[in-house]
Structures are given as C-alpha cells and as structure tokens.
Enzyme design. Structure first.
Site, short mmCIF file in Angstrom:
data_model
loop_
_atom_site.label_atom_id
_atom_site.label_comp_id
_atom_site.label_asym_id
_atom_site.label_seq_id
_atom_site.Cartn_x
_atom_site.Cartn_y
_atom_site.Cartn_z
N LYS A 81 -5.71 -1.91 -1.98
CA LYS A 81 -6.69 -1.59 -0.94
C LYS A 81 -7.46 -2.83 -0.52
O LYS A 81 -7.67 -3.08 0.68
CB LYS A 81 -7.65 -0.51 -1.44
CG LYS A 81 -8.68 -0.11 -0.44
CD LYS A 81 -8.93 1.38 -0.43
CE LYS A 81 -7.73 2.15 0.04
NZ LYS A 81 -8.00 3.57 0.31
N TYR A 102 0.86 -1.18 0.00
CA TYR A 102 0.00 0.00 0.00
C TYR A 102 0.90 1.23 0.00
O TYR A 102 1.99 1.20 -0.56
CB TYR A 102 -0.95 -0.08 1.20
CG TYR A 102 -2.15 0.84 1.11
CD1 TYR A 102 -2.91 0.90 -0.05
CD2 TYR A 102 -2.54 1.62 2.19
CE1 TYR A 102 -4.01 1.74 -0.14
CE2 TYR A 102 -3.65 2.45 2.12
CZ TYR A 102 -4.38 2.51 0.95
OH TYR A 102 -5.47 3.33 0.87
#
EC number: 1.1.1.40
Length: 581
Positions: A191, A120
């Site tokens: 995500k 991420y």
C-alpha cells in the site's frame, strides 16, 4: 561550485542532505564505500558517475561501465519478462525495491497498469499467503503483543525521523483471505509503495507496521516457515492497550505525521493520529466515485437509485454510508436516503425485527418480509444497482444479472470483492448477459471483453489506489489532523470528474491507471481546497497555487547527483588520472 541554501532532509539512515543549484538537485551523504551501494535510498548501481564513485569510495565495487537509468530500466524489464509466474514477479520487484528505490519506482511508473496488479491486488494476496516462504529482507517495523511498555523504544530503532504516513495491520483479515497473522505485512508494504508510485509521497516518509498479536490460523501455527508469533490471537483489553500505546508512541515520535492507515480487513480504514477510532474507507470513496461516473451514463441522480448490497460488513457499510451522504447532498432527507439502500448478509435480507442486528445493520433494516436468497431479493426489490462486497465468488448468478437487465435499461453491477477469485461475477458475465448494457466495476482487474457484435468494453477497476495516494498526498501536504467523511466524498467527486466521455463510452468508470499520478495530484488539490475552506489544514500560510505546491512535494524517480566537491581528490592523484584515461 555555487549552490543555493542547503535544504535538510531528516534521514538518519542516509544522513542525507539536499541542495539545489540552477534547478539541479544535489545530495550530500556521510556514508562511504560499501554502505552506499547497499542503501536503497542512495544506490544508483552502475549509474554512478566516475567522479561519484571516486569520492564516495565505491570505485572498484561496481563494473566499469556507466549506464543511464533508461538502460537499467531495459535490463529490469528483460529480467521481469523471464519470470515464470506472478509470485516470481512479485519477489523480483520487491528485491529491486530493496536494492534501489529510485529504479524500483521508475519501473512501476513506466507501466503502472502492468505492475500494480503485481505489487498490490491481486498478487499481493498470494504473496501474503506465501510470505514466510518468500521473506528475504525485513521492510517496516514488526511490533508484537509482548513489546507492550517498550513501543516508543522500538520506534527509535526506525532510522527515519520525518515520517508522514503510517500503514499498520494486525493481519487478521487480509483481503478476502482471512487471518494471515504476521504474513499480512505484505499489505502495508504494498500500500505504501502505491502512496509513492501513484501519489508521489516520498518513500522515506512512509512507514509500514505489523502489530503481531498472534494468529488463529492453525495452518500457519503449524508451518515451520511461519515468521510470526506462534500462539493464538490476543484479544480484548491487552489488544486495546497495545493499540493505544502504539498510537501514543507514533504521535510522540513523529510530530508531523499527517496520515495513518489501518489495515485490518478488506477495508482500508484511514484515520489521523488524533482520531484513531474513526474508520474512513477509501474503498467506499472509490466505489462512490464509480457510481457518480455511472450517473453520467444513466442521466440520473444518486437519489434516483435503489441499491442492494451483497454483504453487510465494514466494506459494505462504509460504501452505503457514503452513498447516503451523496444522496443527502442532493437534497434528500437522511431517513429517505437510508430507505434506498438494502443489505443482504449471510442470513438473508436485513429487515426490521430480525434477531441480533448490530447498530450499523439496524440503520439499513427496513420493513419487509424476511428473504433468504439474493435472487429473490433482486427480483422483489428491482434495484437499479447491486454491489458485491462479501467475498462470495459467483454471488451474482446468471439469474441475478439477467433479472437486473430485464428491469433496467442500464443496470449497475459492481463486483468489488478481492482478490479476483472472490469476485461476485466476471466482467465477461456482466457484459454478455446484459448484452453490453451493464455498467460494470470490479475490485480486481479484468481483461477487456469483446462481444459477438464486435463491441469491446474495458472494465473499470474500483481500485482504492485511485483514492488513498491522492488523499494521503493532500493530508501530508497541508497537515490535516482530522479526516472527515466529507473529505472522502470530496475525493470521490474529484475522481469521478476526471472520467472522460471517451472513458465512459469504453466502459471505464475510472480514468486509465496510466494517468494515476496526474489523477492523484488533481485529487489532492481538491482535497486541499476543501481542507482550507473548512479550516481543517494546519499548514500556514495557505499556498496560493496549491497545484504547484503539491507538485513540488512529489517524489521524483530521477537519480540525484551526489555533491562531491567537499571531498575532492588532489588533481595529480594517480587514481584520478588513471580513471580519466
């Protein structure tokens, strides 16, 4: 072998069923041979037992040794350590996800604080910039502007039927990196990986989607390795029609969908399939959670503070509105709440009478002379907190930080812009220039800071991964059809409550990332309690023990056993006898 009643898992790709027997989970699949070892949801690599290899038709397709998942983890970590840089590590981990989902998530959970910055922010930003170069295997659905009229057919091509969470992007504004077009697919993929790793949402229930409507990025349009449509971004009615058709098709295809997350900028806008236009920011919730934790240090209430934002875009607006809601909850009138929040955009301080203010900006436009520079605004207004959300690196200058420290005993300084290169200031600058009195949070991770007097501070990263996995877990668990702003304020409060006094003493405004699975579960329970209290949950009957219920739904990284008794080989089979030697 006696078994309990069969529990069906809707999965076209794996054609997989599960059953339980005395606490052990067994998987049934119709797939055989090579297809098993190439399916990331089924593949266990050399952790397949001998019996499983024989009955699944994969004996001979794997080396003869048998490794536990623990040994596989050691092998992965050793390979990981050999990678040269962060992008190589990202490619390596994504390759592992394509081969074996269980092992991939076992690796992430072995040290989530180490691996989250890779899958991420901030590394995912670099990965998106290089997506055309590192592209290996498609993951998720790619829907283009030219697919209008056929989106429902495209959704039929996705193998999973039981989809509970969708994350969609059009790639226009990825983090602080601008228009990355189709290369923005790295964001929904990353995500949703965190939905599973941090929140326990099963990965087969998650769907990343790219809505490719072109790009205005000339560098990408001229790049022969670019993987998206090679024309300018389509806007207006055609874009709106595409989005409307997509939303309708998703609702029709996945009746049980609980959460859709729209990624079109550095703000994560969460909205249900029945409320597609409501932009509810997880970024806002995690920022407010940090402020609520900071109040325990300053021994004040939210409505005691004056807050200046560097930036007045969607991120800043979402945070400001949630702050105002928190102040109003303390008893302050709405108009008075808004007066305590000031915005600085590219043209300076937002004040009444300034030209071309949007409706959102008008809400935070106060009577005051116009001012151009943030330094002057801070010196004039003397805020107790400054929040950066405009991706302007170094916006919190030495002068700004020193001034904040001069009229605040404990100045609150949040540099929330991503990636790290876009941060308004570093943790070291904040702690050093305030002599350790600054209360700091950032959007990207910073290393611990040790001052000359020996004190060490651990900067709090306001990562929205603290919010969206737990909210997603709650929403999918009890079938919440509409996610209100109050849900995110509830989530922010639940997150702040999990910050310990020890955390605060060390400079942390958020729990350690290593505990994020437990944090997400507790947050999900609080959101579920709120949903049932306000009649927002569709699941009936209401679970009496919500924590146990949520825990029962969470994804386990443990390998499951394949039920093979339906395909037994004869006891005198030469192959079986030979392999048993």
């Amino acid at each position: 072998m006696a078994r309990a009643a069969l529990v069906r898992r809707e999965s076209v790709e794996t054609e997989m069923h599960k059953s339980e027997d005395k606490g052990r989970t067994f998987v049934y699949t119709k797939k055989r041979g090579y297809d098993v070892t190439r399916n990331p949801l089924l593949n266990k690599g050399i952790a397949f037992s001998l019996e499983e290899r024989l009955q699944l038709g994969i004996h001979g397709l794997l080396p003869p040794c048998f490794n536990s998942q623990d040994l596989q983890l050691q092998r992965v970590l050793k390979n990981y350590d050999m990678k040269r840089d962060e992008l190589d590590r990202y490619v390596f981990l994504m390759g592992l996800q394509d081969r074996s989902e269980k092992l991939f998530y076992r690796v992430l959970l072995s040290d989530i604080e180490r691996f989250m910055p890779i899958i991420y922010t901030p590394t995912v930003g670099l990965a998106c910039q290089q997506y055309g170069l590192i592209f290996r295997r498609p993951r998720g659905l790619f829907i283009t502007i030219h697919d209008r009229g056929h989106i429902s057919t495209l959704l039929q091509n996705w193998p999973e039927k039981d989809i509970r969470a969708v994350c969609v992007t059009d790639g226009e504004r990825i983090l602080g990196l601008g228009d990355l077009g189709c290369c923005g697919m790295g964001i929904p993929v990353g995500k949703l990986a965190l939905y599973t790793a941090c929140g326990g949402v099963p990965p087969q229930q998650c769907l990343p989607v790219m809505l490719d409507v072109g790009t205005d990025n000339e560098v990408l349009l001229k790049d022969p390795l670019y993987i998206g449509l090679r024309h300018k971004r389509v806007r207006g009615r055609a874009y709106d029609d595409l989005l409307d058709e997509f939303m309708a098709a998703v609702s029709d295809r996945y009746d049980g969908i609980g959460l859709m997350q729209k990624e079109h900028s550095d703000v994560a806008g969460d909205f249900s399939s029945h409320d597609a236009n409501k932009n509810l920011a997880c970024t806002a919730a995690v920022a407010v959670a940090g402020l609520l934790a900071a109040l325990r240090i300053t021994k004040t209430k939210m409505c005691d503070h004056t807050i200046v934002f560097q930036g007045a875009g969607e991120a800043a607006m979402g945070i400001a509105e949630l702050i105002a809601m928190a102040m109003e909850k303390e008893g302050l009138a709405k108009d008075e709440c808004l007066k305590k929040i000031w915005m600085v955009d590219s043209k300076g301080l937002i004040v009444q009478g300034r030209d071309q203010l949007t409706h959102e900006k008008q809400m935070f436009a106060h009577k005051h002379p116009q001012m151009k520079k943030l330094e002057d605004v801070v010196r004039e207004l003397k805020p107790t907190a400054i929040i950066g959300a405009a991706a302007i690196p170094g916006a919190f200058t030495q002068q700004v930080i020193r001034d904040m420290a001069s009229f605040n005993e404990r100045p609150i300084i949040f540099a929330l812009s991503n990636p790290t290169s876009k941060a308004e200031c570093t943790a070291e600058q904040c702690y050093t220039l305030t002599e350790g009195r600054g209360i700091f949070a950032s959007g990207s991770p910073f290393d611990p800071v040790t001052l000359s007097d020996g004190r060490t501070f651990f900067p709090g990263q306001g990562n929205n991964a603290y919010i969206f996995p737990g909210v997603g877990l709650a929403v999918t668990a009890c079938a919440v059809r509409h996610i209100s702003e109050e849900v995110f304020l509830t989530a922010a409060e639940a997150l702040a409550q999990q910050v310990t006094e020890k955390d605060l003493a060390e400079g942390r405004l958020y729990p350690p990332l290593g505990s994020i699975r437990d944090v997400s579960l507790k947050l999900a329970v609080k959101v579920m309690e709120y949903a049932y209290e306000h009649n927002m949950a569709a699941l009936r009957p209401e679970p009496s023990d919500k924590e146990a219920y949520v825990h029962s739904l969470t994804y386990s990284t443990d390998y499951e056993e394949f039920a093979v008794d339906s395909y037994r080989w004869p006891e005198d089979s030469t192959a079986v006898q030979t392999c048993k030697l």
